[in-house]
Scaffold this motif. Structure first.
Motif, PDB file in Angstrom:
ATOM      1  N   MET A   1       3.413   5.836 -11.871  1.00  0.00           N
ATOM      2  CA  MET A   1       2.893   4.610 -11.307  1.00  0.00           C
ATOM      3  C   MET A   1       1.730   4.961 -10.383  1.00  0.00           C
ATOM      4  O   MET A   1       1.802   5.897  -9.613  1.00  0.00           O
ATOM      5  CB  MET A   1       4.002   3.901 -10.528  1.00  0.00           C
ATOM      6  N   THR A   2       0.670   4.179 -10.461  1.00  0.00           N
ATOM      7  CA  THR A   2      -0.492   4.396  -9.604  1.00  0.00           C
ATOM      8  C   THR A   2      -0.668   3.191  -8.685  1.00  0.00           C
ATOM      9  O   THR A   2       0.007   2.172  -8.837  1.00  0.00           O
ATOM     10  CB  THR A   2      -1.767   4.571 -10.446  1.00  0.00           C
ATOM     11  N   ALA A   3      -1.604   3.313  -7.765  1.00  0.00           N
ATOM     12  CA  ALA A   3      -1.864   2.225  -6.827  1.00  0.00           C
ATOM     13  C   ALA A   3      -2.393   0.976  -7.525  1.00  0.00           C
ATOM     14  O   ALA A   3      -2.362  -0.102  -6.965  1.00  0.00           O
ATOM     15  CB  ALA A   3      -2.852   2.681  -5.760  1.00  0.00           C
ATOM     16  N   LEU A  11      -0.396  -7.900  -3.648  1.00  0.00           N
ATOM     17  CA  LEU A  11      -0.050  -7.370  -2.327  1.00  0.00           C
ATOM     18  C   LEU A  11       0.558  -5.974  -2.435  1.00  0.00           C
ATOM     19  O   LEU A  11       0.244  -5.095  -1.634  1.00  0.00           O
ATOM     20  CB  LEU A  11       0.930  -8.297  -1.601  1.00  0.00           C
ATOM     21  N   ALA A  12       1.406  -5.779  -3.426  1.00  0.00           N
ATOM     22  CA  ALA A  12       2.021  -4.466  -3.603  1.00  0.00           C
ATOM     23  C   ALA A  12       0.962  -3.427  -3.972  1.00  0.00           C
ATOM     24  O   ALA A  12       1.013  -2.286  -3.499  1.00  0.00           O
ATOM     25  CB  ALA A  12       3.115  -4.517  -4.671  1.00  0.00           C
ATOM     26  N   GLN A  13      -0.005  -3.818  -4.791  1.00  0.00           N
ATOM     27  CA  GLN A  13      -1.091  -2.898  -5.136  1.00  0.00           C
ATOM     28  C   GLN A  13      -1.890  -2.528  -3.886  1.00  0.00           C
ATOM     29  O   GLN A  13      -2.233  -1.366  -3.675  1.00  0.00           O
ATOM     30  CB  GLN A  13      -2.032  -3.527  -6.164  1.00  0.00           C
ATOM     31  N   GLY A  14      -2.165  -3.534  -3.082  1.00  0.00           N
ATOM     32  CA  GLY A  14      -2.902  -3.283  -1.843  1.00  0.00           C
ATOM     33  C   GLY A  14      -2.134  -2.371  -0.911  1.00  0.00           C
ATOM     34  O   GLY A  14      -2.707  -1.450  -0.311  1.00  0.00           O
ATOM     35  N   PRO A 140     -12.517  -0.332  -1.549  1.00  0.00           N
ATOM     36  CA  PRO A 140     -12.490  -1.567  -0.759  1.00  0.00           C
ATOM     37  C   PRO A 140     -11.830  -1.376   0.621  1.00  0.00           C
ATOM     38  O   PRO A 140     -12.244  -1.989   1.601  1.00  0.00           O
ATOM     39  CB  PRO A 140     -11.672  -2.543  -1.609  1.00  0.00           C
ATOM     40  N   LEU A 141     -10.846  -0.511   0.682  1.00  0.00           N
ATOM     41  CA  LEU A 141     -10.189  -0.243   1.971  1.00  0.00           C
ATOM     42  C   LEU A 141     -11.112   0.521   2.909  1.00  0.00           C
ATOM     43  O   LEU A 141     -11.149   0.250   4.112  1.00  0.00           O
ATOM     44  CB  LEU A 141      -8.889   0.538   1.751  1.00  0.00           C
ATOM     45  N   VAL A 142     -11.869   1.463   2.359  1.00  0.00           N
ATOM     46  CA  VAL A 142     -12.829   2.211   3.178  1.00  0.00           C
ATOM     47  C   VAL A 142     -13.883   1.254   3.725  1.00  0.00           C
ATOM     48  O   VAL A 142     -14.246   1.321   4.907  1.00  0.00           O
ATOM     49  CB  VAL A 142     -13.458   3.358   2.369  1.00  0.00           C
TER      50      VAL A 142
END
Length: 153
Positions: A1-3, A11-14, A140-142
């Motif tokens: 499983m990957t991100a 939300l779980a992916q995030g 996107p998080l960076v």
């Protein structure tokens, strides 16, 4: 499983991506701080938090406040403080207005080590974020971290 696994909700992916980013950054910081200064990320964080105390109202942190700031339990924070105190990087003293309270402050040796380690921490953080920005699931998080930093600074 990957991100970015399709079976996960948005939300779980995030959350998975955020956890992955945090883990990658922390591992990079850990390697750099250990190699350059013999400090763990938690030790650096504790020294950094305690170095920001001041003598004004509310300037000294109680152990619970320190624990919250370094994201550890109170018992784990106490053990960490003890280890750093044994290394001569911290000292404890009684609160002058409430003898039940014990404060912790960074020693001269701790301040010197922290001053040496801050550039290493900053460079390692920059390296980790630069690398993470090349990964589509983390970029996107960076960007969001950069926006938060820009809004605060």
């Amino acid at each position: 499983m990957t991100a970015t696994d399709a079976s996960l909700t948005g939300l779980a992916q995030g959350w998975c991506a955020l956890s992955l980013l945090h883990g990658r950054i922390e591992a990079h910081l850990e390697r750099a701080l250990q190699a350059g200064h013999g400090l763990s990320v938690r030790e650096f964080s504790l020294l950094d938090v305690l170095s920001r105390q001041h003598d004004g109202p509310g300037g000294h942190l109680q152990m619970k406040q320190v624990a919250d700031a370094v994201v550890l339990s109170q018992s784990a924070t106490t053990r960490l403080v003890t280890r750093l105190e044994e290394r001569g990087l911290l000292s404890r003293y009684l609160c002058p207005t409430d003898r039940r309270g014990i404060y912790t402050e960074v020693s001269e040796a701790g301040a010197a080590l922290l001053a040496e380690a801050r550039p290493t921490n900053g460079a390692a953080l920059h390296e980790a974020l630069t690398e993470a920005a090349t990964r589509p699931e983390l970029a996107p998080l960076v960007e969001a971290l950069g926006a938060v930093g820009a809004a605060r600074g």
